[in-house]
Design a protein around this motif. Structure first.
Motif, PDB file in Angstrom:
ATOM      1  N   ARG A   1      47.457  57.982  45.144  1.00 39.77           N
ATOM      2  CA  ARG A   1      47.640  58.268  46.562  1.00 39.77           C
ATOM      3  C   ARG A   1      48.316  57.079  47.222  1.00 39.77           C
ATOM      4  N   VAL A   2      49.252  57.399  48.084  1.00 35.05           N
ATOM      5  CA  VAL A   2      50.016  56.361  48.775  1.00 35.05           C
ATOM      6  C   VAL A   2      49.878  56.610  50.269  1.00 35.05           C
ATOM      7  N   ALA A   3      49.280  55.660  50.958  1.00 28.54           N
ATOM      8  CA  ALA A   3      49.064  55.818  52.396  1.00 28.54           C
ATOM      9  C   ALA A   3      50.373  55.747  53.155  1.00 28.54           C
ATOM     10  N   ARG A   4      50.387  56.361  54.298  1.00 31.00           N
ATOM     11  CA  ARG A   4      51.571  56.327  55.165  1.00 31.00           C
ATOM     12  C   ARG A   4      52.024  54.889  55.401  1.00 31.00           C
ATOM     13  N   HIS A   5      53.320  54.650  55.237  1.00 33.89           N
ATOM     14  CA  HIS A   5      53.992  53.367  55.409  1.00 33.89           C
ATOM     15  C   HIS A   5      53.732  52.382  54.255  1.00 33.89           C
ATOM     16  N   ALA A   6      52.929  52.776  53.282  1.00 31.62           N
ATOM     17  CA  ALA A   6      52.752  51.933  52.085  1.00 31.62           C
ATOM     18  C   ALA A   6      53.880  52.248  51.098  1.00 31.62           C
ATOM     19  N   SER A   7      54.124  51.313  50.176  1.00 37.66           N
ATOM     20  CA  SER A   7      55.208  51.480  49.209  1.00 37.66           C
ATOM     21  C   SER A   7      54.656  51.754  47.820  1.00 37.66           C
ATOM     22  N   LEU A   8      55.259  52.695  47.132  1.00 37.87           N
ATOM     23  CA  LEU A   8      54.888  53.007  45.756  1.00 37.87           C
ATOM     24  C   LEU A   8      55.456  51.957  44.812  1.00 37.87           C
ATOM     25  N   TYR A   9      56.691  51.566  45.056  1.00 33.21           N
ATOM     26  CA  TYR A   9      57.278  50.450  44.316  1.00 33.21           C
ATOM     27  C   TYR A   9      58.329  49.782  45.185  1.00 33.21           C
ATOM     28  N   HIS A  10      58.685  48.543  44.780  1.00 39.83           N
ATOM     29  CA  HIS A  10      59.647  47.749  45.530  1.00 39.83           C
ATOM     30  C   HIS A  10      60.880  47.465  44.681  1.00 39.83           C
TER      31      HIS A  10
ATOM     32  N   CYS B   1      62.477  61.954  49.848  1.00 43.74           N
ATOM     33  CA  CYS B   1      61.902  62.589  48.664  1.00 43.74           C
ATOM     34  C   CYS B   1      60.757  63.497  49.071  1.00 43.74           C
ATOM     35  N   MET B   2      60.737  64.698  48.496  1.00 37.59           N
ATOM     36  CA  MET B   2      59.801  65.740  48.895  1.00 37.59           C
ATOM     37  C   MET B   2      58.992  66.225  47.697  1.00 37.59           C
TER      38      MET B   2
ATOM     39  N   GLU C   1      54.292  59.723  55.054  1.00 35.98           N
ATOM     40  CA  GLU C   1      52.991  60.253  55.456  1.00 35.98           C
ATOM     41  C   GLU C   1      52.052  60.053  54.277  1.00 35.98           C
ATOM     42  N   ASN C   2      50.772  60.297  54.469  1.00 38.56           N
ATOM     43  CA  ASN C   2      49.846  60.191  53.348  1.00 38.56           C
ATOM     44  C   ASN C   2      50.300  61.117  52.223  1.00 38.56           C
ATOM     45  N   SER C   3      50.506  60.557  51.056  1.00 42.79           N
ATOM     46  CA  SER C   3      51.148  61.296  49.968  1.00 42.79           C
ATOM     47  C   SER C   3      50.425  61.052  48.652  1.00 42.79           C
ATOM     48  N   GLU C   4      50.792  61.834  47.653  1.00 41.44           N
ATOM     49  CA  GLU C   4      50.240  61.641  46.321  1.00 41.44           C
ATOM     50  C   GLU C   4      51.313  61.925  45.283  1.00 41.44           C
ATOM     51  N   VAL C   5      51.325  61.118  44.229  1.00 45.64           N
ATOM     52  CA  VAL C   5      52.280  61.305  43.137  1.00 45.64           C
ATOM     53  C   VAL C   5      51.533  61.405  41.817  1.00 45.64           C
ATOM     54  N   CYS C   6      52.170  62.046  40.841  1.00 47.70           N
ATOM     55  CA  CYS C   6      51.688  62.067  39.469  1.00 47.70           C
ATOM     56  C   CYS C   6      52.421  60.979  38.699  1.00 47.70           C
ATOM     57  N   GLU C   7      51.669  60.168  37.935  1.00 49.11           N
ATOM     58  CA  GLU C   7      52.256  59.088  37.156  1.00 49.11           C
ATOM     59  C   GLU C   7      52.591  59.591  35.755  1.00 49.11           C
TER      60      GLU C   7
ATOM     61  N   ARG D   1      59.339  46.067  37.875  1.00 50.75           N
ATOM     62  CA  ARG D   1      59.624  46.521  36.517  1.00 50.75           C
ATOM     63  C   ARG D   1      59.360  48.019  36.393  1.00 50.75           C
ATOM     64  N   PHE D   2      60.223  48.684  35.654  1.00 51.85           N
ATOM     65  CA  PHE D   2      60.119  50.133  35.469  1.00 51.85           C
ATOM     66  C   PHE D   2      59.180  50.461  34.305  1.00 51.85           C
ATOM     67  N   GLU D   3      58.165  51.266  34.606  1.00 56.40           N
ATOM     68  CA  GLU D   3      57.247  51.739  33.575  1.00 56.40           C
ATOM     69  C   GLU D   3      56.979  53.233  33.698  1.00 56.40           C
ATOM     70  N   MET D   4      56.972  53.698  34.920  1.00 56.48           N
ATOM     71  CA  MET D   4      56.585  55.076  35.187  1.00 56.48           C
ATOM     72  C   MET D   4      57.668  55.842  35.939  1.00 56.48           C
ATOM     73  N   LEU D   5      57.725  57.138  35.683  1.00 53.55           N
ATOM     74  CA  LEU D   5      58.362  58.074  36.601  1.00 53.55           C
ATOM     75  C   LEU D   5      57.252  58.684  37.444  1.00 53.55           C
ATOM     76  N   TYR D   6      57.604  59.172  38.607  1.00 56.78           N
ATOM     77  CA  TYR D   6      56.605  59.755  39.497  1.00 56.78           C
ATOM     78  C   TYR D   6      57.091  61.108  39.992  1.00 56.78           C
ATOM     79  N   ALA D   7      56.225  62.087  39.945  1.00 58.19           N
ATOM     80  CA  ALA D   7      56.504  63.395  40.523  1.00 58.19           C
ATOM     81  C   ALA D   7      55.722  63.496  41.830  1.00 58.19           C
ATOM     82  N   VAL D   8      56.422  63.753  42.913  1.00 58.16           N
ATOM     83  CA  VAL D   8      55.757  63.846  44.218  1.00 58.16           C
ATOM     84  C   VAL D   8      54.913  65.117  44.240  1.00 58.16           C
ATOM     85  N   ARG D   9      53.604  64.949  44.392  1.00 60.10           N
ATOM     86  CA  ARG D   9      52.693  66.096  44.410  1.00 60.10           C
ATOM     87  C   ARG D   9      52.575  66.666  45.820  1.00 60.10           C
ATOM     88  N   TYR D  10      52.370  65.814  46.790  1.00 59.81           N
ATOM     89  CA  TYR D  10      52.427  66.243  48.188  1.00 59.81           C
ATOM     90  C   TYR D  10      52.811  65.043  49.040  1.00 59.81           C
TER      91      TYR D  10
END
Length: 233
Positions: free
Chosen positions: A22-31, A64-65, A88-94, A35-44
């Motif tokens: 889960r990624v809170a609104r205005h937080a960053s998943l990566y910068h 990204c949606m 917005e408050n979001s979630e991704v699959c790693e 280093r690249f390790e994961m792909l992410y699928a946006v769940r919501y």
């Protein structure tokens, strides 16, 4: 998963998921440079992809949606070239990239669908490049609204009525202009009756009119866009 995948393919692909984040609104998943390790699928939720121009200023490169596969930019170099921030408050699959490549080697259908997903992401990026090449802000804004409608349609929602998670400042950054210019565009498009935009709620009332803006050489549209002084080059 993206609607590019069938139910069976989605089940196979989801076996690669090692977790959800889960990624809170205005937080960053990566910068940038992570280093690249994961792909992410946006769940919501929704995200914005941020890049830096030659002056070091941040620009919105993409939105990204749900269903989008993100992190693809880092495959070539092993480092991320962008910052991904939640709108917005979001979630991704790693999804570990090593697992993706292993499954692609043994499952041709998954390989084909994955490549299609990458192609779709590239097309979206090319779409922005084409958008920025449009002569007037009216054309850029009309194109942006139509593209967002198409993206919501891919998710099974209405292409005519939707909510924007991004701010007008984000839209201005994406279109290469200022927040003041975006506000003027909203007012003018509302007055023309092409759309009804209230806050972040968008109703595309006359899609044909929006399409005509993209193909029109009508001087009034050009004159109106020339009156907007906020465009950045």
């Amino acid at each position: 998963m993206s609607n590019l995948f069938s139910a069976q393919e989605s089940l196979q692909f989801e076996q690669l998921v090692v977790g959800r984040r889960r990624v809170a609104r205005h937080a960053s998943l990566y910068h940038e440079h992570d280093r690249f390790e994961m792909l992410y699928a946006v769940r919501y939720g929704q995200f914005k992809l941020l890049s830096r121009d030659a002056n070091g200023s941040q620009r919105v490169a993409q939105f990204c949606m749900p269903g989008d596969l993100v992190g693809l930019d880092a495959i070539a170099t092993g480092r991320h070239n962008f910052r991904l921030m939640a709108l917005e408050n979001s979630e991704v699959c790693e999804i570990p990239f090593a697992g993706v490549t292993k499954m692609m080697a043994s499952e041709p259908a998954i390989q084909r669908r994955f490549l299609q997903s990458m192609s779709l992401a590239l097309n979206d990026q090319y779409g922005r490049s084409s958008l920025l090449s449009l002569a007037s802000l009216d054309e850029r804004f009309a194109s942006f609204l139509l593209q967002m409608g198409e993206r919501y349609s891919r998710l099974g929602y209405s292409e005519k009525s939707f909510r924007l998670s991004m701010t007008r400042g984000d839209i201005g950054s994406y279109l290469g202009t200022t927040v003041e210019s975006v506000s003027r565009l909203v007012s003018r498009f509302n007055a023309q009756g092409a759309v009804s935009i209230t806050g972040r709620t968008v109703d595309l009332i006359d899609r044909d009119h929006l399409l005509s803006i993209l193909s029109s050489e009508d001087p009034p549209f050009q004159a109106a866009s020339n009156n907007l002084s906020g465009s950045r080059h």
